[in-house]
Design an enzyme around this catalytic site. Structure first.
Site, PDB file in Angstrom:
ATOM      1  N   LYS A 179       0.812  -1.723  -0.175  1.00 20.00           N
ATOM      2  CA  LYS A 179       0.081   0.104  -0.133  1.00 20.00           C
ATOM      3  C   LYS A 179       0.841   0.358   0.139  1.00 20.00           C
ATOM      4  O   LYS A 179       0.309   2.147  -0.532  1.00 20.00           O
ATOM      5  CB  LYS A 179      -0.573  -0.267   1.024  1.00 20.00           C
ATOM      6  N   ARG A 207      -9.144   0.600   9.175  1.00 21.53           N
ATOM      7  CA  ARG A 207      -8.823  -0.483   9.726  1.00 21.53           C
ATOM      8  C   ARG A 207     -10.055  -1.423  10.253  1.00 21.53           C
ATOM      9  O   ARG A 207      -9.901  -2.543  10.328  1.00 21.53           O
ATOM     10  CB  ARG A 207      -7.461  -0.688  10.540  1.00 21.53           C
ATOM     11  N   ARG A 248      12.097  -6.516   4.678  1.00 15.61           N
ATOM     12  CA  ARG A 248      11.836  -4.742   4.293  1.00 15.61           C
ATOM     13  C   ARG A 248      12.563  -4.333   4.985  1.00 15.61           C
ATOM     14  O   ARG A 248      12.887  -4.634   6.463  1.00 15.61           O
ATOM     15  CB  ARG A 248      10.435  -4.977   3.676  1.00 15.61           C
ATOM     16  N   ARG A 292      11.605  -1.385  10.305  1.00 14.79           N
ATOM     17  CA  ARG A 292      10.467  -1.256  11.873  1.00 14.79           C
ATOM     18  C   ARG A 292      10.633  -2.516  12.827  1.00 14.79           C
ATOM     19  O   ARG A 292      10.599  -3.175  12.583  1.00 14.79           O
ATOM     20  CB  ARG A 292       8.634  -1.714  11.196  1.00 14.79           C
ATOM     21  N   ARG A 337      -0.245  -8.961  13.496  1.00 13.38           N
ATOM     22  CA  ARG A 337      -1.014  -7.783  12.955  1.00 13.38           C
ATOM     23  C   ARG A 337      -2.064  -8.484  11.529  1.00 13.38           C
ATOM     24  O   ARG A 337      -2.768  -7.817  11.198  1.00 13.38           O
ATOM     25  CB  ARG A 337       0.229  -6.750  12.010  1.00 13.38           C
TER      26      ARG A 337
HETATM   27  P1  AMP Z   1       0.985   0.381   9.556  1.00 10.50           P
HETATM   28  O1  AMP Z   1       2.360   0.437   8.544  1.00 10.50           O
HETATM   29  O2  AMP Z   1      -0.171   0.232   8.505  1.00 10.50           O
HETATM   30  O3  AMP Z   1       1.474  -1.323   9.230  1.00 10.50           O
HETATM   31  O4  AMP Z   1       0.418   0.586  10.430  1.00 10.50           O
HETATM   32  C1  AMP Z   1       1.512   0.226  11.750  1.00 10.50           C
HETATM   33  C2  AMP Z   1       0.663   0.058  12.953  1.00 10.50           C
HETATM   34  O5  AMP Z   1      -0.410   0.951  13.566  1.00 10.50           O
HETATM   35  C3  AMP Z   1      -0.745  -1.138  12.895  1.00 10.50           C
HETATM   36  O6  AMP Z   1       0.154  -2.743  13.197  1.00 10.50           O
HETATM   37  C4  AMP Z   1      -0.902  -0.408  14.558  1.00 10.50           C
HETATM   38  O7  AMP Z   1      -0.901  -1.401  15.205  1.00 10.50           O
HETATM   39  C5  AMP Z   1      -1.440   0.884  13.792  1.00 10.50           C
HETATM   40  N1  AMP Z   1      -2.407   1.788  12.686  1.00 10.50           N
HETATM   41  C6  AMP Z   1      -2.026   2.113  11.447  1.00 10.50           C
HETATM   42  N2  AMP Z   1      -2.882   2.255  11.431  1.00 10.50           N
HETATM   43  C7  AMP Z   1      -4.018   1.773  12.033  1.00 10.50           C
HETATM   44  C8  AMP Z   1      -5.179   2.381  12.152  1.00 10.50           C
HETATM   45  N3  AMP Z   1      -5.898   2.780  10.687  1.00 10.50           N
HETATM   46  N4  AMP Z   1      -6.617   1.880  12.690  1.00 10.50           N
HETATM   47  C9  AMP Z   1      -5.612   1.002  14.248  1.00 10.50           C
HETATM   48  N5  AMP Z   1      -4.684   1.112  13.925  1.00 10.50           N
HETATM   49  C10 AMP Z   1      -4.265   1.148  13.380  1.00 10.50           C
END
Ligand code: AMP
Length: 215
Positions: free
Chosen positions: A13, A87, A126, A161, A172
């Site tokens: 994404k 989400r 990554r 990360r 996740r």
């Molecule tokens: P991402 O970078 O999108 O993979 O997000 C990393 C982490 O941030 C996720 O595993 C969640 O802990 C938190 N997170 C990101 N976006 C959301 C969201 N829309 N709702 C809840 N938690 C989020």
């Protein structure tokens, strides 16, 4: 044009959102990036979310909706790309309301389909340029030996990360299937869902997304 890129962690994404930013002057709204910034800033909210993110759980709807609400007040340029948001169904409802409050519409929801084995491979390999967010992969796109990012041309750090580890990834993915995948039915029922194969070459995925947006 406002769109959602929907898919599990590692679906690509962020990479595709960056193409859209460059080529269509759109604004990428990644709640993951916003939360990582909050975490690094050490604010009270940052401390709360750091623990949740490390475990691979979802941060509360209230916090992420608040972050998005703030961003929607600013410049809209070529439109918003929602990356990693919504989400949950509650977030999806809140987004519909927020967009309608500022006179905007949601124009497309693009599901990026990738199988689980590929996700694990991608995520555990990554790393990201600290300067521009360009994503590298140990197997398919290794970090440049001279430490200069091939995208932004800057000497950069290439960070992994902290939540890109096997335990957190498992959680996740679980959160994705339990709480986020119901959004596919939600947007399908609204006639807004399109799917692209997220497993192909980056340029093929990009072309498939362009095909949806320009249809
Ligand atoms: P991402 O970078 O999108 O993979 O997000 C990393 C982490 O941030 C996720 O595993 C969640 O802990 C938190 N997170 C990101 N976006 C959301 C969201 N829309 N709702 C809840 N938690 C989020």
């Amino acid at each position: 044009m406002n769109i959602i890129l929907l898919g599990p962690p590692g679906a690509g994404k962020g990479t595709q959102a960056r193409f859209l930013v460059d080529e269509r002057d759109m604004i990428q709204l990644s709640t993951g990036d916003m939360l990582r910034e909050a975490k690094d800033s050490g604010t009270d909210m940052g401390k709360v979310v750091a623990e949740v993110m490390a475990k691979g759980d979802l941060v509360t709807d209230e916090i992420v909706i608040g972050l998005i609400r703030e961003k929607l007040q600013g410049d809209k340029k070529g439109g918003f790309i929602f990356d990693g948001f919504p989400r949950t169904l509650a977030q999806a409802d809140a987004l519909a309301e927020l967009l309608s409050d500022c006179g905007e519409t949601l124009d497309a929801v693009i599901e990026m389909q990738v199988d689980d084995a590929a996700l694990v491979d991608r995520i555990t390999a990554r790393s990201t340029c600290s300067e521009c967010g360009e994503v590298y992969n140990d197997n398919t796109k290794p970090i440049p030996a001279d430490g200069v990012c091939t995208n932004c041309g800057k000497k950069a750090e290439f960070k992994r990360r902290s939540d890109d580890n096997a335990d957190s990834l498992k959680q996740r993915l679980m959160e994705y299937y339990k709480k986020t995948s119901p959004l596919l039915g939600y947007y399908y029922a609204k006639g807004q869902l399109s799917a692209v194969d997220g497993l192909g070459e980056m340029d093929d995925v990009k072309a498939a997304i362009a095909g949806v947006l320009d249809a």
